[in-house]
Scaffold this motif. Structure first.
Motif, short mmCIF file in Angstrom:
data_model
loop_
_atom_site.label_atom_id
_atom_site.label_comp_id
_atom_site.label_asym_id
_atom_site.label_seq_id
_atom_site.Cartn_x
_atom_site.Cartn_y
_atom_site.Cartn_z
N GLY A 149 0.81 -1.21 0.00
CA GLY A 149 0.00 0.00 0.00
C GLY A 149 0.84 1.26 0.00
N ALA A 166 1.62 3.09 3.13
CA ALA A 166 1.78 3.45 4.54
C ALA A 166 2.94 4.41 4.78
N ARG A 182 -1.10 9.58 2.38
CA ARG A 182 -1.82 9.45 3.64
C ARG A 182 -2.60 10.73 3.94
N GLY A 217 -6.20 9.49 3.78
CA GLY A 217 -6.44 8.88 5.08
C GLY A 217 -7.03 9.82 6.11
N SER A 268 -2.21 11.86 11.11
CA SER A 268 -1.57 10.62 10.69
C SER A 268 -0.08 10.89 10.55
N THR A 310 3.73 3.85 11.46
CA THR A 310 3.49 2.58 10.77
C THR A 310 4.60 1.56 11.04
N GLU A 335 -9.13 5.31 2.68
CA GLU A 335 -8.93 5.88 4.01
C GLU A 335 -8.65 4.82 5.07
N ALA A 347 -6.79 1.39 6.86
CA ALA A 347 -5.51 0.71 7.05
C ALA A 347 -5.74 -0.45 8.00
N TRP A 355 -5.19 -1.06 11.05
CA TRP A 355 -4.81 -0.26 12.23
C TRP A 355 -4.29 -1.15 13.35
N ASP A 400 -0.21 1.23 12.27
CA ASP A 400 -0.76 0.26 11.31
C ASP A 400 0.35 -0.66 10.84
N THR A 459 -1.64 -0.07 4.71
CA THR A 459 -2.94 0.46 4.33
C THR A 459 -3.81 -0.66 3.77
N ASN A 488 -2.16 -5.55 -0.32
CA ASN A 488 -2.45 -4.25 0.27
C ASN A 488 -2.52 -3.11 -0.74
#
Length: 570
Positions: free
Chosen positions: A277, A279, A285, A289, A293, A298, A323, A325, A327, A497, A500, A528
């Motif tokens: 992803g 991240a 982000r 997201g 953040s 991460t 949006e 992840a 988490w 996370d 994502t 991801n």
């Protein structure tokens, strides 16, 4: 049939020609490449970083596979009907990524994929201990639906061992997942002592044999990479993809940087993206997201930077769930390293609050659920990013916090302010910037019910998942007991996370879709970098890894079905 073992001579305009190009080297990538090899296609795995394994190698190494044959052989009672009921109750319908067709494709692939990997030397075993994360819902199971592998000797990789991704923030202890919970009670319980002795004996025996045993994600990806190497599937490291090659609306290959020059690789059957992803991409982000953040929160691998998702979007790919992840509430150690909190949150003598001093979630719930709750509370003005995890001296004296045993609090934690300490709740609140009256009221309310093992506000300890990391010596609820013995401690928790969870929208064949709902010919994706079939929920241990494997498998089989005549060899 077996796949071709080396790239064929280049065609006009191409530096390399192959059947399947897989971008990224996580678990789903190697699964797809092995399936291609078995079906007679040549696969080439391209990895941006200098190490193989992706975030899967850094993970717990577990796959959540409902009604799988390995667990059934271990006596687990499950059924396709229960799996569907659980998907409906826990995941629900959040859009195209969780369509009935995709859910059915996932569930129907569990059996053949698991048996295929077993036949190719991946020694799966039933993962004891974990329940579904929402076991109380229809179709949920209190006994695990997850698989892990036997431990893996890293020496079996030969020279590839130096190119294998491994966690740098945790010691390489050869553990099975079922051993983590008792170890989190070390050294305060008999079960923990027995587990320590068992793992210690394992380490000594392995050393005597010249083995370097690993568990979790290193074991899973070790077995997967070994299978790929035995099949002579080429894996290129240090080769970032720059763009997709599109001809007449069809993705026909990729452009990449290799050995200091730009190359073009043709993929006659298709390109499979499993690149992770975004991240570690601060701009993405911020754009997609929730806020606040930070890439500093991460725990995903450093290659999770999103440029492949952006490349696909430039060529018309649709995205969803951007949006979200996976988490995982995390503290930030004095050296800036994120340290996720999993087993700590289920232990008694603790709770979590926002800056008003109020609780707002079942602290022992799954990591993704708690992370989502942190953002939801914060968006309501509750000051929950960060939140504060409050514990008394019994929690700190009896249980692990991160890798530090109960009763052993590093001095730097206190001097740096990472862990706050005070002899009264009010003084602790002042140190943390929490409303003292609010924290006192919450503590009194919590303790009144906790004295009887109850949590009427958020029902902590009522799920099997909650209790897995609880303290079985504490009754009647292993997760709930008063927070009333000084000194008191607090640690700030952020919505960290492990990657994502939103990205390219794909169908039941893992084909990447356009905004108009039509597939982009030649382009597939899993992992991801996609909008997950799990939607906004983490239904059980290893859900994201399982989806990556399954849709990598499905992508390859769709290519085989549609290109078999032109690419397969006897």
């Amino acid at each position: 049939m077996t796949g071709r073992q080396a790239e064929e001579p280049s065609e006009a305009g191409w530096d390399v020609v192959t059947d399947l190009v897989v971008v990224g080297s996580g678990g789903g990538s190697l699964c797809a490449a092995l399936a291609a090899h078995e079906g007679g296609m040549q696969a080439l795995v391209i990895e941006k970083t200098d190490t193989v394994g992706g975030s899967t190698a850094m993970s717990g190494g577990v796959l959540w596979l409902p009604d799988n044959p390995v667990s059934r052989r271990a006596g687990v009672q499950d059924s396709p009907e229960d799996a569907r009921r659980y998907f409906a109750s826990a995941v629900g319908d959040v859009g195209p990524s969780t369509s009935p067709a995709r859910v059915e494709a996932f569930l129907n692939t569990v059996e053949p994929m698991t048996e295929f990997l077993t036949q190719h030397g991946v020694p799966f075993k039933h993962c004891e201990g974990y329940s579904d994360y929402y076991d109380e819902r229809p179709g949920g199971k209190a006994r695990s639906r997850s698989l892990e592998t036997e431990l893996f000797d890293m020496n079996r990789l030969g020279p590839w061992r130096e190119k294998f991704r491994a966690r740098q923030d945790m010691p390489p202890i050869p553990l099975y997942t079922g051993e983590v919970s008792p170890l989190s009670l070390a050294p305060r319980s008999l079960r923990a002592a027995k587990t320590v002795a068992k793992v210690g004996a394992r380490i000594v025996a392995a050393k005597a044999k010249g083995q370097d045993l690993r568990g979790t994600g290193a074991a899973l990806q070790g077995w997967m990479l070994l299978a790929a190497l035995r099949a002579e599937i080429p894996v290129w490291t240090s080769t970032p993809v720059v763009d997709l090659v599109v001809e007449d609306g069809k993705v026909t290959g990729i452009e990449a940087e290799r050995d200091g020059r730009r190359i073009r690789v043709r993929a006659r059957a298709g390109v499979l993206l499993n690149s992770g992803g975004f991240a570690h991409n601060a701009a993405m982000r911020e754009k997609y997201g929730p806020s606040p953040s930070s890439t500093a929160w991460t725990s995903s691998n450093e290659g999770d930077t999103g440029e492949v998702i952006e490349a696909a979007m430039r060529h018309g790919a649709a995205v969803d769930l951007m949006e979200e992840a996976w988490w995982l509430p995390s503290s930030i150690l004095p050296d800036g390293t994120p340290q996720f909190a999993v087993y700590e949150r289920s232990k008694p003598h603790s709770f979590m609050v926002d800056t008003s001093g109020q609780r707002y979630v079942n602290e022992a719930a799954s990591y993704m659920e708690v992370g989502q709750a942190m953002y939801a509370r914060h968006s309501e003005g509750g000051g929950a990013v960060p939140s504060w995890f409050i514990l008394d001296s019994r929690h700190r004296g009896n249980y692990l916090w991160g890798m530090s045993p109960g009763g052993v609090t590093p001095r730097q934690w206190l001097t740096s302010g990472y862990m706050k300490k005070a002899h009264t709740i009010e003084a602790l609140a002042e140190q943390c910037g929490i409303d003292p009256a609010g924290l006192r009221a919450t503590t009194d309310r919590y303790n009144a019910s906790a004295a009887h093992g109850k949590d009427p506000d958020f029902h902590k300890g009522e799920r099997a998942y909650d209790r897995y990391y609880g303290d079985p010596r504490v009754g009647p609820n292993p997760c709930v007991a008063p927070v009333d013995k000084a000194p008191f401690y607090a640690v700030a928790l952020y919505p960290g996370d492990v990657g994502t969870a939103g990205g390219l929208l794909t169908d039941e064949h893992a084909r990447v879709m356009r905004e108009d709902g039509e597939p982009i010919p030649g382009l597939y994706a899993t992992g991801n970098c996609t909008a997950s079939v799990m939607g906004r929920t983490y239904p059980g241990a290893g859900a994201s890894i399982a989806a990556s494997f399954v849709f990598g498998w499905l992508a390859t089989h769709h290519m085989l079905k549609n290109t078999a005549r032109s690419t397969s060899v006897a």
